[in-house]
Write a protein that holds these residues in place. Structure first.
Motif, short mmCIF file in Angstrom:
data_model
loop_
_atom_site.label_atom_id
_atom_site.label_comp_id
_atom_site.label_asym_id
_atom_site.label_seq_id
_atom_site.Cartn_x
_atom_site.Cartn_y
_atom_site.Cartn_z
N MET A 191 0.82 -1.22 0.00
CA MET A 191 0.00 0.00 0.00
C MET A 191 0.85 1.27 0.00
SD MET A 191 -3.07 -1.14 -0.03
CE MET A 191 -3.59 -2.86 -0.01
N LEU A 192 1.98 1.23 0.68
CA LEU A 192 2.78 2.46 0.86
C LEU A 192 4.07 2.47 0.03
CD1 LEU A 192 2.57 2.65 4.77
CD2 LEU A 192 1.09 3.77 3.11
N GLY A 193 4.39 1.31 -0.54
CA GLY A 193 5.70 1.18 -1.19
C GLY A 193 5.68 1.55 -2.66
N ASP A 194 6.87 1.61 -3.22
CA ASP A 194 7.10 1.76 -4.65
C ASP A 194 8.58 1.47 -4.85
OD1 ASP A 194 8.48 4.14 -3.95
OD2 ASP A 194 6.61 5.25 -3.99
N ASP A 195 9.18 1.97 -5.94
CA ASP A 195 10.57 1.58 -6.18
C ASP A 195 11.55 2.14 -5.13
OD1 ASP A 195 9.90 3.73 -8.71
OD2 ASP A 195 11.52 4.24 -7.34
N ARG A 196 11.08 3.07 -4.31
CA ARG A 196 11.97 3.54 -3.23
C ARG A 196 12.26 2.44 -2.22
NH1 ARG A 196 8.58 8.36 -1.04
NH2 ARG A 196 6.98 6.86 -1.62
N ALA A 197 11.42 1.41 -2.19
CA ALA A 197 11.66 0.30 -1.27
C ALA A 197 12.68 -0.71 -1.80
CB ALA A 197 10.34 -0.42 -0.96
N THR A 198 13.11 -0.53 -3.03
CA THR A 198 14.14 -1.42 -3.57
C THR A 198 15.52 -0.84 -3.25
OG1 THR A 198 12.67 -1.91 -5.42
CG2 THR A 198 14.95 -2.66 -5.63
N GLN A 199 16.21 -1.47 -2.31
CA GLN A 199 17.58 -1.05 -1.99
C GLN A 199 18.53 -1.49 -3.09
OE1 GLN A 199 18.73 0.68 0.74
NE2 GLN A 199 20.71 0.70 -0.30
N SER A 200 18.44 -2.80 -3.43
CA SER A 200 19.25 -3.29 -4.54
C SER A 200 18.64 -4.56 -5.10
CB SER A 200 20.70 -3.52 -4.12
OG SER A 200 20.81 -4.61 -3.24
N THR A 201 18.96 -4.83 -6.35
CA THR A 201 18.44 -6.01 -7.05
C THR A 201 19.63 -6.79 -7.61
OG1 THR A 201 16.47 -4.75 -7.64
CG2 THR A 201 16.85 -6.79 -8.85
N TRP A 202 19.58 -8.11 -7.41
CA TRP A 202 20.68 -8.97 -7.83
C TRP A 202 20.19 -9.98 -8.85
CZ3 TRP A 202 25.59 -9.45 -4.91
CH2 TRP A 202 25.75 -8.42 -3.96
N VAL A 203 20.98 -10.16 -9.89
CA VAL A 203 20.67 -11.14 -10.92
C VAL A 203 21.89 -12.04 -11.11
CG1 VAL A 203 20.29 -11.41 -13.41
CG2 VAL A 203 18.93 -9.76 -12.13
#
Ligand code: GUN
Ligand code: ZN
Length: 430
Positions: A409-421
């Protein structure tokens, strides 16, 4: 040999389950251990740290690591047309979608949009997706090239359509067959990439085209198949008039050997009883696209029915009919649809639908969807206290299900600290 450890809270579903609320794996102070591109170990930091003294250590205490998210239905050429005003499906396709998709005849343009599209995925924690390209082979090649450069597990396919759309956007039965076949040969199982045979939907393919695509479906039993099914009431009536001999909408695809495991049907908002049953019996999957179903006014998906039949369920943004690249936000809208339908959708069962549940539905659980040792190291580090409001709402020791729900409800891409592939950090918040 390169070993890296990440210390954080860890949350995933190690197994296929019908009870994600209880059958989960959570370490409040956990350690995720990577060896090159794979997960080597997972457990509590206290237990594992002494074993990996020589490794490179990264401290993400106060953050939550979950598996990379899986978006099972989206359109890469529609990246630039999110939020186009005022239409339902069929006029939306004509007025906005087809003109935009025409631009993808230009391979350079497609390559530029593919960069933006994949960056949006990673910024939102999505590491695997099932993606529709445009009708153009060059655009599909461009998308695969961009995904390969990031070593992503992406399944994609050239849209096939030879009627009921503008002439300048049509292929034909033979070119759809030849182009799809060439793309399968070039890209399916090329590194981590997969091919998805993609008839846009029954109204835009002639029977001659469906016939040829059915030949490909049979020749390549492990490719994905993706299409739209029963999204909008007008669309369903149209299919009935175009295919009068079919028992129902799904029967059109069934006739051409396209209803099987690894076939993913987008939407399924207005299914008949027999269609539900057939999806169940064949092991095909449904992609629930809540933001799109609300935005285009298509209807409210019946998740309770899908659960009752234990159908393979996945969740999807359907960008650009959908309104967000963010899967957690998308889950928030799924929750609201379920509220209106009187169905409970818990945060953990929602998370399951976009991680391990989707991986199991798509037969990818040995690579992605969980944090099990031996799988590919695709995951997201969530910064769930990213602003004043989330810091107020979530304490440092908040329960994992509360974190997930608040972020829907409150999140968006600001909640992504880092993404690993595949063991590499491919996105980091500035
Ligand atoms: N049905 C056929 N094509 C499309 C599309 O691009 N988006 C959606 N939402 N439905 C479709
Ligand atoms: Zn779609």
């Amino acid at each position: 040999m390169s070993i890296t450890t990440l210390r954080a809270s860890l949350l995933h579903f190690a197994n296929k389950t019908q009870s994600p609320d209880t059958d989960l794996s959570y370490f409040a102070d956990g350690l995720l251990v990577l060896e090159n591109d794979k997960i080597l170990d997972i457990g509590s930091a206290a237990e594992l740290l002494p074993r990996y003294g020589q490794a490179k250590h990264m401290d993400y205490s106060g953050k939550l690591i979950i598996p990379g998210l899986i978006d099972s239905h989206m359109h890469f050429p529609q990246t630039e047309m999110l939020a186009c005003y005022g239409e339902q499906l069929l006029s939306w396709l004509e007025n906005y979608t087809f003109p935009i998709e025409a631009k993808f005849a230009d391979g350079e343009y497609a390559a530029a949009i593919a960069e933006i599209f994949l960056q949006q995925l990673l910024k939102n924690g999505t590491t695997t997706a099932l993606v529709y390209s445009s009708v153009h082979k060059v655009a599909t090649d461009a998308l695969f090239r961009a995904a390969k450069a990031r070593n992503m597990l992406l399944a994609a396919g050239k849209v096939c359509m030879d009627r009921n759309c503008p002439d300048w956007l049509q292929d034909c039965p033979d070119s759809a067959y030849e182009d799809s076949k060439a793309l399968i040969e070039a890209w399916h199982n090329n590194g981590r990439l997969k091919y998805a045979l993609t008839p846009r939907f029954a109204p835009t393919s002639t029977e001659a085209q469906m016939q040829r695509l059915g030949e490909l479906a049979r020749a390549y039993p492990d490719i994905f198949i993706q299409t739209h099914l029963s999204e909008n009431k007008q669309e369903i009536e149209w299919v009935k008039s175009l295919y009068p001999q079919a028992k129902h909408y799904l029967d059109v695809y069934d006739h051409y050997h396209m209803v099987r495991p690894r076939a993913v049907f987008g939407h399924c908002v207005h299914l008949e009883e027999d269609e539900w049953q057939r999806i169940k019996d064949t092991g095909a999957s449904i992609a629930f696209c809540p933001t799109s179903n609300l935005f285009l006014g298509s209807g409210l998906f019946d998740l309770a029915k899908a659960r009752e039949l234990d159908i393979n369920m996945t969740l999807a943004t359907d960008v650009g009919g959908g309104t967000s690249f963010n899967m957690l936000r998308t889950l928030g809208e799924a929750y609201k649809i379920c509220q209106l339908k009187g169905t409970n959708l818990s945060p953990l069962s929602g998370l399951y639908m976009m991680t391990q549940g989707a991986a199991c539905a798509l037969q990818l659980e040995h690579s992605v969807g969980n944090l099990n040792p031996g799988t590919d190291a695709d995951f997201v580090v969530l910064d769930y206290r990213f602003d004043e409001l989330t810091q107020l709402r979530l304490t440092e020791n908040a329960a994992p299900e509360d974190i997930i729900f608040a972020l829907t409800m409150l999140g968006d891409d600001r909640a992504t600290q880092s993404t690993w592939v595949a063991g590499k950090e491919v996105y980091q918040k500035q």
